[in-house]
Design a protein around this motif. Structure first.
Motif, PDB file in Angstrom:
ATOM      1  N   VAL A  13      26.758  81.821  14.471  1.00 47.56           N
ATOM      2  CA  VAL A  13      27.992  81.509  13.759  1.00 47.56           C
ATOM      3  C   VAL A  13      29.084  81.254  14.790  1.00 47.56           C
ATOM      4  N   VAL A  14      29.742  80.078  14.668  1.00 51.31           N
ATOM      5  CA  VAL A  14      30.834  79.707  15.560  1.00 51.31           C
ATOM      6  C   VAL A  14      32.106  79.631  14.726  1.00 51.31           C
ATOM      7  N   VAL A  15      33.155  80.355  15.120  1.00 51.11           N
ATOM      8  CA  VAL A  15      34.414  80.358  14.390  1.00 51.11           C
ATOM      9  C   VAL A  15      35.440  79.598  15.222  1.00 51.11           C
ATOM     10  N   ASN A  16      36.053  78.585  14.611  1.00 50.98           N
ATOM     11  CA  ASN A  16      37.084  77.790  15.271  1.00 50.98           C
ATOM     12  C   ASN A  16      38.438  78.356  14.860  1.00 50.98           C
ATOM     13  N   GLN A  17      39.313  78.661  15.812  1.00 54.39           N
ATOM     14  CA  GLN A  17      40.610  79.266  15.525  1.00 54.39           C
ATOM     15  C   GLN A  17      41.553  78.292  14.812  1.00 54.39           C
ATOM     16  N   ALA A  18      41.418  76.995  15.055  1.00 55.18           N
ATOM     17  CA  ALA A  18      42.335  76.014  14.476  1.00 55.18           C
ATOM     18  C   ALA A  18      42.092  75.858  12.980  1.00 55.18           C
ATOM     19  N   THR A  19      40.850  75.866  12.577  1.00 50.70           N
ATOM     20  CA  THR A  19      40.539  75.726  11.161  1.00 50.70           C
ATOM     21  C   THR A  19      39.808  76.981  10.705  1.00 50.70           C
ATOM     22  N   PRO A  20      40.060  77.421   9.500  1.00 51.89           N
ATOM     23  CA  PRO A  20      39.426  78.635   9.028  1.00 51.89           C
ATOM     24  C   PRO A  20      37.957  78.457   8.650  1.00 51.89           C
ATOM     25  N   ALA A  21      37.440  77.244   8.665  1.00 53.62           N
ATOM     26  CA  ALA A  21      36.044  77.014   8.285  1.00 53.62           C
ATOM     27  C   ALA A  21      35.106  77.506   9.388  1.00 53.62           C
ATOM     28  N   THR A  22      33.946  77.967   8.994  1.00 51.06           N
ATOM     29  CA  THR A  22      32.939  78.409   9.965  1.00 51.06           C
ATOM     30  C   THR A  22      31.817  77.390  10.009  1.00 51.06           C
ATOM     31  N   THR A  23      31.257  77.228  11.169  1.00 51.45           N
ATOM     32  CA  THR A  23      30.149  76.315  11.364  1.00 51.45           C
ATOM     33  C   THR A  23      28.898  77.142  11.653  1.00 51.45           C
ATOM     34  N   THR A  24      27.860  76.856  10.944  1.00 48.33           N
ATOM     35  CA  THR A  24      26.609  77.582  11.125  1.00 48.33           C
ATOM     36  C   THR A  24      25.566  76.627  11.673  1.00 48.33           C
ATOM     37  N   THR A  25      24.965  77.011  12.781  1.00 51.27           N
ATOM     38  CA  THR A  25      23.901  76.201  13.353  1.00 51.27           C
ATOM     39  C   THR A  25      22.663  77.072  13.495  1.00 51.27           C
ATOM     40  N   THR A  26      21.537  76.475  13.329  1.00 46.20           N
ATOM     41  CA  THR A  26      20.287  77.199  13.516  1.00 46.20           C
ATOM     42  C   THR A  26      19.531  76.555  14.663  1.00 46.20           C
ATOM     43  N   THR A  27      18.943  77.390  15.486  1.00 44.63           N
ATOM     44  CA  THR A  27      18.141  76.860  16.584  1.00 44.63           C
ATOM     45  C   THR A  27      16.727  76.684  16.067  1.00 44.63           C
ATOM     46  N   GLU A  28      16.177  75.517  16.309  1.00 45.86           N
ATOM     47  CA  GLU A  28      14.856  75.223  15.835  1.00 45.86           C
ATOM     48  C   GLU A  28      13.880  75.220  17.009  1.00 45.86           C
ATOM     49  N   LYS A  29      12.722  75.762  16.789  1.00 48.31           N
ATOM     50  CA  LYS A  29      11.709  75.819  17.825  1.00 48.31           C
ATOM     51  C   LYS A  29      11.174  74.411  18.066  1.00 48.31           C
ATOM     52  N   LYS A  30      11.032  74.046  19.334  1.00 49.45           N
ATOM     53  CA  LYS A  30      10.533  72.712  19.655  1.00 49.45           C
ATOM     54  C   LYS A  30       9.062  72.612  19.258  1.00 49.45           C
ATOM     55  N   GLN A  31       8.722  71.500  18.675  1.00 47.35           N
ATOM     56  CA  GLN A  31       7.353  71.245  18.242  1.00 47.35           C
ATOM     57  C   GLN A  31       6.642  70.352  19.260  1.00 47.35           C
ATOM     58  N   TRP A  32       5.345  70.473  19.322  1.00 46.33           N
ATOM     59  CA  TRP A  32       4.558  69.593  20.180  1.00 46.33           C
ATOM     60  C   TRP A  32       4.462  68.237  19.497  1.00 46.33           C
ATOM     61  N   SER A  33       4.452  67.195  20.290  1.00 37.87           N
ATOM     62  CA  SER A  33       4.229  65.878  19.720  1.00 37.87           C
ATOM     63  C   SER A  33       2.751  65.730  19.392  1.00 37.87           C
ATOM     64  N   SER A  34       2.460  64.772  18.535  1.00 36.74           N
ATOM     65  CA  SER A  34       1.063  64.540  18.175  1.00 36.74           C
ATOM     66  C   SER A  34       0.258  64.073  19.379  1.00 36.74           C
ATOM     67  N   ALA A  35       0.903  63.362  20.288  1.00 35.89           N
ATOM     68  CA  ALA A  35       0.206  62.887  21.485  1.00 35.89           C
ATOM     69  C   ALA A  35      -0.212  64.074  22.359  1.00 35.89           C
ATOM     70  N   ALA A  36       0.672  65.057  22.501  1.00 38.93           N
ATOM     71  CA  ALA A  36       0.348  66.229  23.313  1.00 38.93           C
ATOM     72  C   ALA A  36      -0.762  67.046  22.667  1.00 38.93           C
ATOM     73  N   LYS A  37      -0.658  67.236  21.342  1.00 38.39           N
ATOM     74  CA  LYS A  37      -1.705  67.976  20.632  1.00 38.39           C
ATOM     75  C   LYS A  37      -3.048  67.259  20.764  1.00 38.39           C
ATOM     76  N   GLY A  38      -3.026  65.946  20.579  1.00 42.06           N
ATOM     77  CA  GLY A  38      -4.256  65.165  20.679  1.00 42.06           C
ATOM     78  C   GLY A  38      -4.864  65.236  22.066  1.00 42.06           C
ATOM     79  N   ALA A  39      -4.023  65.224  23.100  1.00 39.36           N
ATOM     80  CA  ALA A  39      -4.527  65.289  24.471  1.00 39.36           C
ATOM     81  C   ALA A  39      -5.201  66.627  24.733  1.00 39.36           C
ATOM     82  N   VAL A  40      -4.588  67.702  24.267  1.00 34.96           N
ATOM     83  CA  VAL A  40      -5.159  69.039  24.495  1.00 34.96           C
ATOM     84  C   VAL A  40      -6.465  69.203  23.732  1.00 34.96           C
ATOM     85  N   ILE A  41      -6.464  68.808  22.477  1.00 36.78           N
ATOM     86  CA  ILE A  41      -7.688  68.939  21.673  1.00 36.78           C
ATOM     87  C   ILE A  41      -8.781  68.039  22.238  1.00 36.78           C
TER      88      ILE A  41
END
Length: 138
Positions: free
Chosen positions: A66-94
């Motif tokens: 949660v990030v609170v900006n002092q200028a505006t009373p609104a709050t911004t919520t961000t979620t961190t997402e786990k990086k996914q493997w690309s299909s090319a990387a998965k295919g190479a490993v398999i």
């Protein structure tokens, strides 16, 4: 008659042999085994607690920030997402795994077959994964 006395005397000496030493050796070996198991259990507890702590840290990193900006009373919520493997990387490993296993099974020289099969499988798997990635983008 003397032979009989000598035989009886020898029998008496051997029958009076102290067998307590064997029991003590057995008990010592048993105690060493128990101590060894206790040490392994203690090591496993430490490993389990470390895994639990790492899991807690990963969960904490995934939580919302949660990030609170002092200028505006609104709050911004961000979620961190786990990086996914690309299909090319998965295919190479398999593909590398399947190719290495197949190459080792089929080839007479197991090491060379595994290396060649792994490389070929990785190439084919990466190519197939790249095709899948391009279709997902469309």
């Amino acid at each position: 008659m003397k032979a009989l006395y000598v035989t009886l005397l020898a029998l008496a000496i051997f029958s009076c042999k102290n067998t307590n030493d064997e029991a003590m050796v057995y008990e010592d070996a048993k105690q060493v085994a128990i101590d060894s198991m206790k040490m392994e259990m203690a090591k496993q507890r430490v490993i389990d607690s470390m895994k639990l702590e790492a899991q807690k840290q990963q969960e904490q990193a995934r939580k919302e920030v949660v990030v609170v900006n002092q200028a505006t009373p609104a709050t911004t919520t961000t979620t961190t997402e786990k990086k996914q493997w690309s299909s090319a990387a998965k295919g190479a490993v398999i593909g590398a795994g399947v190719g290495a296993a197949t190459g080792a099974i089929v080839s007479k020289k197991k090491g060379e077959g595994a290396i060649i099969g792994g490389l070929a499988g990785a190439g084919v798997g990466a190519g197939t994964g790249a095709i899948i990635d391009s279709k997902k983008k469309k």
